[in-house]
Enzyme design. Structure first.
Site, mmCIF file in Angstrom:
data_model
loop_
_atom_site.group_PDB
_atom_site.id
_atom_site.type_symbol
_atom_site.label_atom_id
_atom_site.label_comp_id
_atom_site.label_asym_id
_atom_site.label_seq_id
_atom_site.Cartn_x
_atom_site.Cartn_y
_atom_site.Cartn_z
ATOM 1 N N SER A 143 0.837 -1.097 -0.035
ATOM 2 C CA SER A 143 -0.044 -0.112 0.034
ATOM 3 C C SER A 143 0.848 1.228 0.178
ATOM 4 C CB SER A 143 -0.910 -0.073 1.110
ATOM 5 O OG SER A 143 -1.523 1.295 1.265
ATOM 6 N N TYR A 155 -1.895 -0.788 10.392
ATOM 7 C CA TYR A 155 -1.979 -1.165 9.009
ATOM 8 C C TYR A 155 -1.076 -0.766 8.458
ATOM 9 C CZ TYR A 155 -4.011 -1.094 4.264
ATOM 10 O OH TYR A 155 -4.421 -1.300 2.932
HETATM 11 P P1 NAP Z 1 -11.637 -5.527 -0.141
HETATM 12 O O1 NAP Z 1 -12.423 -4.956 -1.079
HETATM 13 O O2 NAP Z 1 -12.079 -5.028 1.497
HETATM 14 O O3 NAP Z 1 -11.555 -7.017 -0.307
HETATM 15 C C1 NAP Z 1 -10.832 -7.657 0.688
HETATM 16 C C2 NAP Z 1 -10.936 -9.262 0.293
HETATM 17 O O4 NAP Z 1 -10.113 -9.958 1.710
HETATM 18 C C3 NAP Z 1 -12.138 -9.939 0.154
HETATM 19 O O5 NAP Z 1 -11.765 -10.879 -0.757
HETATM 20 C C4 NAP Z 1 -12.071 -10.695 1.547
HETATM 21 O O6 NAP Z 1 -12.867 -11.618 1.791
HETATM 22 C C5 NAP Z 1 -10.642 -10.835 1.993
HETATM 23 N N1 NAP Z 1 -10.562 -10.864 3.294
HETATM 24 C C6 NAP Z 1 -10.945 -9.966 4.379
HETATM 25 N N2 NAP Z 1 -10.650 -10.318 5.554
HETATM 26 C C7 NAP Z 1 -10.100 -11.500 5.529
HETATM 27 C C8 NAP Z 1 -9.753 -12.703 6.487
HETATM 28 N N3 NAP Z 1 -9.627 -12.351 7.773
HETATM 29 N N4 NAP Z 1 -8.946 -13.620 6.240
HETATM 30 C C9 NAP Z 1 -9.007 -13.776 4.707
HETATM 31 N N5 NAP Z 1 -9.308 -13.179 3.526
HETATM 32 C C10 NAP Z 1 -9.925 -11.977 4.173
HETATM 33 O O7 NAP Z 1 -10.135 -4.901 -0.169
HETATM 34 P P2 NAP Z 1 -9.227 -4.281 -1.389
HETATM 35 O O8 NAP Z 1 -9.494 -2.735 -1.260
HETATM 36 O O9 NAP Z 1 -9.649 -5.023 -2.899
HETATM 37 O O10 NAP Z 1 -8.088 -4.536 -1.122
HETATM 38 C C11 NAP Z 1 -6.994 -5.389 -1.433
HETATM 39 C C12 NAP Z 1 -5.622 -5.280 -1.256
HETATM 40 O O11 NAP Z 1 -5.134 -4.015 -1.590
HETATM 41 C C13 NAP Z 1 -5.308 -5.251 0.214
HETATM 42 O O12 NAP Z 1 -4.083 -5.779 0.647
HETATM 43 C C14 NAP Z 1 -5.217 -3.796 0.575
HETATM 44 O O13 NAP Z 1 -4.622 -3.698 1.834
HETATM 45 C C15 NAP Z 1 -4.608 -3.478 -0.484
HETATM 46 N N6 NAP Z 1 -4.820 -2.014 -0.830
HETATM 47 C C16 NAP Z 1 -6.176 -1.318 -1.059
HETATM 48 C C17 NAP Z 1 -6.162 -0.190 -1.440
HETATM 49 C C18 NAP Z 1 -7.306 0.671 -1.539
HETATM 50 O O14 NAP Z 1 -7.513 1.725 -1.884
HETATM 51 N N7 NAP Z 1 -8.679 -0.296 -1.976
HETATM 52 C C19 NAP Z 1 -5.037 0.738 -1.353
HETATM 53 C C20 NAP Z 1 -3.854 0.265 -1.159
HETATM 54 C C21 NAP Z 1 -3.660 -1.225 -0.793
HETATM 55 P P3 NAP Z 1 -14.505 -11.905 2.067
HETATM 56 O O15 NAP Z 1 -14.992 -11.464 0.699
HETATM 57 O O16 NAP Z 1 -14.654 -13.217 2.419
HETATM 58 O O17 NAP Z 1 -14.676 -11.060 3.083
#
Ligand code: NAP
Length: 253
Positions: A143, A155
């Protein structure tokens, strides 16, 4: 179809960035294990979307941060791979906690964030490593909070740890031709960032980004797919910022 005949595991592939990665890898020909935690319906939807588009996928459940997570994921993965190895591992699943500032964070909260975002990915990688052939690919999702300061301190620390994990592992696995890289998204529209639904918030973000908008999951998935491809064979141990030019400088002259 540059990934024809390859297999991939994408953690957290039921929603958001992980789902876009799973769909893109499958569109390029890979057979994809779609990992999820509790949202079985979303994982099913992702698998169905991949199959409807002519790809191959299966769902695997495991809740990171629980004692059985690595075993559960490994068993489901091996069953779905049906004797095949694992060419591509994308460590994407993570959680954020918006009450994780220095004044609020408690030991249990800290332990959960570290367990889900760092500990389980580390031990999962260790467990699946024997399935990964020489020349395989590992991509970790980090991130931008590793270089811009946010109040969510644990985080950010977990993502900093992933960057270090990336470099260390890249060195260790180099002799086997396995590359290990990290992709570091900027502000991307997913369930994690529900606040972007507010047009005023989205406009504020657009004003910080050289390309003038916030990111979409597909923007990140394409970069991750590059690292998973043969074209990225000479790149390892790197962290690539995929953020549209976040905070390159003031947008106004
Ligand atoms: P998201 O939409 O919240 O999706 C999270 C995913 O992780 C879902 O598939 C969820 O599964 C799974 N998950 C949640 N809790 C979990 C647990 N305890 N054990 C196993 N799996 C779990 O997240 P996202 O925004 O796509 O983020 C994806 C990655 O990008 C993450 O590493 C995040 O830190 C990184 N990131 C995101 C952003 C952003 O702006 N969105 C920015 C920087 C980095 P369920 O559907 O079963 O809950």
């Amino acid at each position: 179809m540059s990934l024809n005949g390859k297999t991939a595991l994408v953690t957290g592939a039921s929603r958001g960035i992980g789902r876009a990665v799973a769909e893109r890898l499958a569109a390029d020909g890979a057979r994809v294990a779609v990992h999820y935690s509790t949202n079985e319906a979303a994982a099913k939807e992702t698998v169905e979307a991949i199959v409807a588009a002519g790809g191959q996928a299966f769902a695997v459940q495991a809740e990171f941060g629980t004692d059985s997570a690595v075993d559960a994921l490994y068993d489901g993965l091996v069953a779905g791979l049906d004797g095949a190895g694992l060419d591509i591992l994308v460590n994407n699943a993570a959680v954020v906690d918006y009450a994780d500032g220095i004044e609020d964070v408690g030991p249990e909260q800290f332990d959960r964030l570290v367990a889900v975002n760092v500990k389980t990915p580390l031990f999962l990688t260790q467990r699946v490593l024997p399935l990964i052939p020489d020349g395989g690919r590992i991509v970790n999702v980090s991130s931008g909070v590793t270089w811009f300061a946010q109040p969510e301190i644990t985080y950010a620390m977990t993502k900093g740890a992933l960057n270090v994990f990336t470099r260390s592992l890249a060195r260790t696995l180099g002799p086997r031709g396995i590359t290990v890289n990290a992709v570091s998204p900027g502000i991307t529209e997913t369930d994690m960032n529900g606040w972007l639904q507010d047009p005023a918030a989205a406009a504020r973000v657009a004003g910080m980004v050289a390309l003038g908008r916030h990111g979409q999951s597909g923007d990140i998935a394409d970069v991750i797919t590059f690292f998973a491809s043969d074209e990225a064979r000479w790149v390892t141990g790197q962290v690539l910022e995929a953020n549209g030019g976040l905070w390159l400088g003031p947008n106004e002259r």
